[in-house]
Design a protein around this motif. Sequence first.
Motif, mmCIF file in Angstrom:
data_model
loop_
_atom_site.group_PDB
_atom_site.id
_atom_site.type_symbol
_atom_site.label_atom_id
_atom_site.label_comp_id
_atom_site.label_asym_id
_atom_site.label_seq_id
_atom_site.Cartn_x
_atom_site.Cartn_y
_atom_site.Cartn_z
ATOM 1 N N GLY A 26 0.801 -1.209 0.000
ATOM 2 C CA GLY A 26 0.000 0.000 0.000
ATOM 3 C C GLY A 26 0.837 1.263 0.000
ATOM 4 O O GLY A 26 0.352 2.335 0.376
ATOM 5 N N SER A 27 2.098 1.159 -0.420
ATOM 6 C CA SER A 27 2.981 2.319 -0.449
ATOM 7 C C SER A 27 4.114 2.063 -1.433
ATOM 8 O O SER A 27 4.346 0.931 -1.860
ATOM 9 N N ARG A 28 4.827 3.128 -1.792
ATOM 10 C CA ARG A 28 6.017 3.040 -2.622
ATOM 11 C C ARG A 28 7.148 3.791 -1.929
ATOM 12 O O ARG A 28 6.951 4.880 -1.412
ATOM 13 N N ARG A 29 8.342 3.210 -1.954
ATOM 14 C CA ARG A 29 9.512 3.824 -1.328
ATOM 15 C C ARG A 29 10.485 4.219 -2.427
ATOM 16 O O ARG A 29 10.952 3.372 -3.192
ATOM 17 N N VAL A 30 10.765 5.523 -2.521
ATOM 18 C CA VAL A 30 11.634 6.011 -3.590
ATOM 19 C C VAL A 30 12.656 6.981 -3.016
ATOM 20 O O VAL A 30 12.417 7.637 -2.000
ATOM 21 N N ARG A 31 13.804 7.072 -3.677
ATOM 22 C CA ARG A 31 14.782 8.082 -3.316
ATOM 23 C C ARG A 31 14.288 9.452 -3.788
ATOM 24 O O ARG A 31 13.646 9.564 -4.837
ATOM 25 N N CYS A 32 14.607 10.474 -3.025
ATOM 26 C CA CYS A 32 14.198 11.821 -3.400
ATOM 27 C C CYS A 32 14.758 12.207 -4.769
ATOM 28 O O CYS A 32 14.065 12.801 -5.594
ATOM 29 N N ASN A 33 16.026 11.847 -5.030
ATOM 30 C CA ASN A 33 16.603 12.206 -6.332
ATOM 31 C C ASN A 33 15.940 11.431 -7.475
ATOM 32 O O ASN A 33 15.861 11.913 -8.598
ATOM 33 N N THR A 34 15.442 10.229 -7.189
ATOM 34 C CA THR A 34 14.703 9.479 -8.210
ATOM 35 C C THR A 34 13.402 10.179 -8.543
ATOM 36 O O THR A 34 13.001 10.272 -9.715
ATOM 37 N N LEU A 35 12.739 10.689 -7.504
ATOM 38 C CA LEU A 35 11.498 11.433 -7.721
ATOM 39 C C LEU A 35 11.771 12.697 -8.532
ATOM 40 O O LEU A 35 11.025 13.031 -9.462
ATOM 41 N N ARG A 36 12.867 13.376 -8.215
ATOM 42 C CA ARG A 36 13.253 14.567 -8.972
ATOM 43 C C ARG A 36 13.473 14.228 -10.448
ATOM 44 O O ARG A 36 12.959 14.896 -11.353
ATOM 45 N N TRP A 75 15.289 8.479 1.482
ATOM 46 C CA TRP A 75 14.134 7.713 1.022
ATOM 47 C C TRP A 75 12.859 8.464 1.372
ATOM 48 O O TRP A 75 12.732 9.051 2.442
ATOM 49 N N ILE A 76 11.885 8.424 0.492
ATOM 50 C CA ILE A 76 10.555 8.980 0.729
ATOM 51 C C ILE A 76 9.545 7.853 0.549
ATOM 52 O O ILE A 76 9.608 7.105 -0.431
#
Length: 267
Positions: A26-36, A75-76
């Motif tokens: 029910g969630s996704r864990r991504v690096r902030c720079n990946t999101l950028r 991580w976000i």
Amino acid sequence: MIVTKTRDAVDMVAGLRRSIEVSPKGSRRVRCNTLRDLFGFDAWTVPRKERVTKLLEDQGIRAQPTVSEAGLHDWIVLSLPVLPAPDDSRPDPRPSPEWFEHLMSVHLDSEREVEMFFASPLFHGLGYTDDHEAAGFRFFMWEGVTRKPVEADLVYFADEHLSLEDDGGVPLVLVEVKNSDQPPDVGKGQARSYALWVMPAYYVTTNGEAVVVYNYQGARGQDVPVLDFKRSELRERFDDLYRLLNPKAAADARREKADRLKGPLNP
């Protein structure tokens, strides 16, 4: 580089939402720079962070920590929390000035004093009675293949049925109490582990000097901190606390959450 089209950005966030919806956690864990990078940014400026935050919020996606707070390599966790509609009820009658003065000034040395002289009176001020309160609430939880008895400091139920059995009560709020010399969020992990079995609408951690309220999201989501204040701010923040945790509001939040999560909250 900037996002080329608003529609592309919106579609991208809609795709993120869908990936969260179908995720087993029910969630996704991504690096902030990946999101950028996903949004096509080279520089991670304040306006761009605010733009991404707004796009996520428009899709009901919560980022923990927030995009603005996270470091570039942090991580976000992205999730879709189930939050109740705003409640505009007010305490009637509101606790007296003497009640506030006492709770804001009473001396608290031990964990038990925090429980007996602060946490319990606070919840009585929110509309709970002795019949709703289970102090030292005992239940069983599993750790691997081991079933072990544990004890939550305080659990507040919807009525006098203070049980987790099939014909038992409806737990609304779980409270984990710590000594005043410990950080206010030190009990979060313990409260969260208990909440997985008690299944309240909210859980609260307090050391008598601060109060932190979490909206419990079940096993598939990241719990959401919804209120955090110091004891010295109790008078000013009481109405906010009441709107969240009074028995009717907490019961409505739990019921709505169960409906939206497509099943009962109790395991």
